[in-house]
Write an enzyme that holds these catalytic residues in place. Structure first.
Site, short mmCIF file in Angstrom:
data_model
loop_
_atom_site.label_atom_id
_atom_site.label_comp_id
_atom_site.label_asym_id
_atom_site.label_seq_id
_atom_site.Cartn_x
_atom_site.Cartn_y
_atom_site.Cartn_z
CE1 TYR A 1 -3.65 2.84 -3.50
CE2 TYR A 1 -5.43 1.35 -2.96
CZ TYR A 1 -4.35 2.09 -2.58
OH TYR A 1 -3.96 2.11 -1.26
NE ARG B 1 -1.15 2.11 -7.82
CZ ARG B 1 -1.16 1.70 -9.08
NH1 ARG B 1 -0.35 0.74 -9.48
NH2 ARG B 1 -1.96 2.26 -9.95
CD GLU B 2 -2.43 5.42 -0.98
OE1 GLU B 2 -2.34 6.62 -1.31
OE2 GLU B 2 -3.49 4.79 -1.04
CB SER B 3 4.02 7.69 -0.34
OG SER B 3 4.65 6.59 0.31
CB VAL C 1 -0.97 0.00 1.20
CG1 VAL C 1 -1.67 1.35 1.34
CG2 VAL C 1 -2.00 -1.12 1.06
#
Length: 132
Positions: free
Chosen positions: A116, A29-31, A26
């Protein structure tokens, strides 16, 4: 947050009972695993928490990797509980919000959310996790 992301994720995983590989996927993918990341929408830190969500989760400094990872893990655990342990739905809710998942009765038909969920699950499996 001087603590590196791996330590932050490991302690968030231990605190929430979630797989650290899932939290890593996660955060990737997020940051891109950047604790100082800020999205165009205003999401902040390692797990890209919106300021209101961060506050609601008790995150005082969203750029502190440990606080942000714990906040993100706590939110993901809440989404897993809300969607009966269904990981794709929980990830969709993390990305698009639980209301969107409920409204559409599944993963919302938004290209960003679909990509995502697919991307996080692929990363999770690549890291050795069990996505289902």
């Amino acid at each position: 947050g001087g603590q590196n992301f791996a330590q932050a994720i490991a302690s968030a995983a231990a605190a929430t009972g979630l797989d650290p590989r899932l939290l890593t996927a996660v955060a990737q993918r997020e940051s891109g695993l950047d604790p100082n990341a800020v999205s165009p929408a205003g999401a902040e830190g390692l797990m890209q928490l919106m300021p209101g969500t961060a506050r609601a989760l008790g995150v005082q400094n969203p750029f502190n990797a440990s606080q942000n990872a714990l906040g993100g893990a706590t939110y993901l655990k809440e989404m897993l509980a809300q969607f009966g342990g269904n990981l794709p739905l929980a990830l969709a809710a993390y990305n698009a919000g639980p209301g969107a998942v409920e409204q559409h009765g599944g993963i919302p038909p938004y290209p960003e959310t679909e990509a995502y969920v697919r991307g996080v699950l692929q990363s999770y499996v690549a890291l050795g996790g069990q996505a289902g």
